[in-house]
Design an enzyme around this catalytic site. Structure first.
Site, mmCIF file in Angstrom:
data_model
loop_
_atom_site.group_PDB
_atom_site.id
_atom_site.type_symbol
_atom_site.label_atom_id
_atom_site.label_comp_id
_atom_site.label_asym_id
_atom_site.label_seq_id
_atom_site.Cartn_x
_atom_site.Cartn_y
_atom_site.Cartn_z
ATOM 1 N N ASP A 15 -0.059 4.990 0.898
ATOM 2 C CA ASP A 15 -0.074 5.980 1.962
ATOM 3 C C ASP A 15 -0.321 5.579 3.269
ATOM 4 O O ASP A 15 -1.059 4.691 3.496
ATOM 5 C CB ASP A 15 -1.636 6.780 1.826
ATOM 6 C CG ASP A 15 -1.646 7.516 0.233
ATOM 7 O OD1 ASP A 15 -0.724 8.065 -0.159
ATOM 8 O OD2 ASP A 15 -2.913 7.242 -0.525
ATOM 9 N N ASP A 26 -1.756 -0.511 6.091
ATOM 10 C CA ASP A 26 -2.007 0.096 7.307
ATOM 11 C C ASP A 26 -3.468 0.442 7.604
ATOM 12 O O ASP A 26 -3.900 0.961 8.775
ATOM 13 C CB ASP A 26 -1.219 1.750 7.488
ATOM 14 C CG ASP A 26 -1.901 2.553 6.320
ATOM 15 O OD1 ASP A 26 -2.232 2.002 5.288
ATOM 16 O OD2 ASP A 26 -2.187 3.589 6.929
ATOM 17 N N GLY A 52 -7.439 3.487 3.104
ATOM 18 C CA GLY A 52 -7.697 2.611 1.962
ATOM 19 C C GLY A 52 -8.869 2.817 1.129
ATOM 20 O O GLY A 52 -8.824 1.941 0.185
ATOM 21 N N ASN A 66 -3.591 9.592 -6.945
ATOM 22 C CA ASN A 66 -2.076 10.340 -6.805
ATOM 23 C C ASN A 66 -0.793 9.544 -6.716
ATOM 24 O O ASN A 66 0.234 10.148 -6.614
ATOM 25 C CB ASN A 66 -2.534 11.214 -5.721
ATOM 26 C CG ASN A 66 -3.316 12.387 -5.883
ATOM 27 O OD1 ASN A 66 -3.326 13.231 -6.949
ATOM 28 N ND2 ASN A 66 -4.421 12.386 -5.124
ATOM 29 N N SER A 111 -5.086 5.118 -4.388
ATOM 30 C CA SER A 111 -4.986 6.567 -4.697
ATOM 31 C C SER A 111 -4.846 6.746 -6.097
ATOM 32 O O SER A 111 -4.125 6.031 -6.698
ATOM 33 C CB SER A 111 -3.807 7.223 -3.796
ATOM 34 O OG SER A 111 -3.614 8.544 -4.329
ATOM 35 N N ARG A 122 -11.847 8.277 -2.442
ATOM 36 C CA ARG A 122 -12.009 9.693 -2.384
ATOM 37 C C ARG A 122 -13.443 9.758 -2.172
ATOM 38 O O ARG A 122 -13.825 10.608 -1.106
ATOM 39 C CB ARG A 122 -11.375 10.467 -3.373
ATOM 40 C CG ARG A 122 -11.044 11.770 -2.926
ATOM 41 C CD ARG A 122 -10.532 12.691 -4.277
ATOM 42 N NE ARG A 122 -9.626 12.002 -4.897
ATOM 43 C CZ ARG A 122 -9.066 12.345 -5.955
ATOM 44 N NH1 ARG A 122 -9.601 13.232 -6.707
ATOM 45 N NH2 ARG A 122 -7.959 12.017 -6.499
ATOM 46 N N ASP A 127 1.029 -1.262 0.085
ATOM 47 C CA ASP A 127 0.123 0.023 0.130
ATOM 48 C C ASP A 127 0.988 1.078 -0.096
ATOM 49 O O ASP A 127 2.175 1.139 0.408
ATOM 50 C CB ASP A 127 -0.918 -0.076 1.244
ATOM 51 C CG ASP A 127 -1.717 1.237 1.382
ATOM 52 O OD1 ASP A 127 -2.375 1.741 0.436
ATOM 53 O OD2 ASP A 127 -1.786 1.819 2.502
HETATM 54 C C1 BG6 Z 1 -5.656 5.659 -0.166
HETATM 55 C C2 BG6 Z 1 -5.852 6.303 1.354
HETATM 56 O O1 BG6 Z 1 -4.459 5.083 -0.233
HETATM 57 O O2 BG6 Z 1 -6.110 6.430 -1.066
HETATM 58 C C3 BG6 Z 1 -7.087 6.889 1.314
HETATM 59 O O3 BG6 Z 1 -5.501 5.567 2.288
HETATM 60 C C4 BG6 Z 1 -7.638 7.886 0.025
HETATM 61 O O4 BG6 Z 1 -7.410 7.720 2.525
HETATM 62 C C5 BG6 Z 1 -7.401 6.888 -1.206
HETATM 63 O O5 BG6 Z 1 -8.994 8.253 0.045
HETATM 64 C C6 BG6 Z 1 -7.903 7.745 -2.462
HETATM 65 O O6 BG6 Z 1 -6.717 8.701 -2.580
HETATM 66 P P1 BG6 Z 1 -6.721 10.078 -3.658
HETATM 67 O O7 BG6 Z 1 -5.213 10.446 -3.573
HETATM 68 O O8 BG6 Z 1 -7.205 9.287 -5.055
HETATM 69 O O9 BG6 Z 1 -7.701 10.865 -3.222
HETATM 70 MG MG MG Z 2 -2.620 3.200 3.570
#
Ligand code: BG6
Ligand code: MG
Length: 212
Positions: free
Chosen positions: A11, A170, A46, A118, A116, A49, A9
């Site tokens: 974040d 996590d 996890g 990002n 994510s 958004r 993972d």
């Molecule tokens: C996960 C995070 O890795 O990504 C979440 O733990 C988050 O908290 C999710 O909402 C989506 O991320 P992003 O960067 O696309 O908004």
């Molecule tokens: Mg995480």
């Protein structure tokens, strides 16, 4: 060797962007006058958004339209991306870099399995992109964790059977995703509260004891 690959993972595991997610959602929650704390934040780990916003809105008395929800997820991502701008390779934890290098030296493949959108941007900013043979993230999935899709895609991209992959997480939903994808999982942080985690790590480098 029991494991041919490790799927990480991002974040809260590879980097501390979980703190930035928290700060960005806190700003949105404050604007909407919604109570938000670390405990609620743990439920967002996890989760996608939009699903994160839905969890935050559980204590909101009004019903938002779909357009308003999209607006608030965009605002949150804007705050989040502003925080990401401060990230640089020299801030990345030595323990993480050193552990990734040692896993690589053992000939074990590594991938990212993150919800994510990002993820690639972050990996570029912290200079760790080259460690990972495959990236499975929020851009290539239709179901977020606890659905196993993101990890199954990662194992598929690597060409490694799911049962030979170890997931590092996590998030409690990440542990569920790994287990329902037939993968063992190593838990860090809040995920250690999941009773079925295969391993519980006190520190990132404890992974090396599993991958002997
Ligand atoms: C996960 C995070 O890795 O990504 C979440 O733990 C988050 O908290 C999710 O909402 C989506 O991320 P992003 O960067 O696309 O908004
Ligand atoms: Mg995480």
């Amino acid at each position: 060797m029991k494991y041919e690959a490790v799927i990480f993972d991002l974040d809260g595991v590879i980097c501390h962007t979980d703190e930035y997610h928290y700060l960005a959602w806190k700003k949105v929650a404050d604007e909407l006058n919604i109570y938000f704390d670390e405990k609620i934040n743990n439920q967002l780990r996890g989760v996608s958004r939009m699903d994160s916003l839905e969890i935050i809105l559980r204590s909101y008395p009004k019903q938002l339209t779909q357009e308003e929800k999209i607006h608030y997820t965009q605002i949150k991502n804007q705050y989040y991306c502003e925080l990401l701008q401060s990230m640089a390779p020299e801030d990345e934890c030595e323990e993480v870099k050193d552990t990734l290098q040692k896993i690589k030296n053992k000939g074990i493949l590594m991938a990212i399995g993150s919800s994510s959108k990002n993820a690639k941007f972050i990996l570029q900013r912290i200079g760790l992109m080259d460690y990972f043979t495959a990236i499975s993230d929020g851009n290539n999935i239709t179901h977020s964790k606890p659905n196993p899709e993101v990890f199954l895609k990662a194992s598929d991209y690597l060409g490694v059977n799911p049962t030979a992959c170890l997931v590092v997480e996590d998030a409690k939903v990440g542990i569920e995703a790994a287990l329902s994808g037939n993968m063992d999982c190593a838990a860090l942080g809040d995920a250690k509260n999941h009773p079925q985690a295969t391993y519980k790590l006190n520190s990132f480098s404890d992974l090396l004891q599993i991958l002997t």
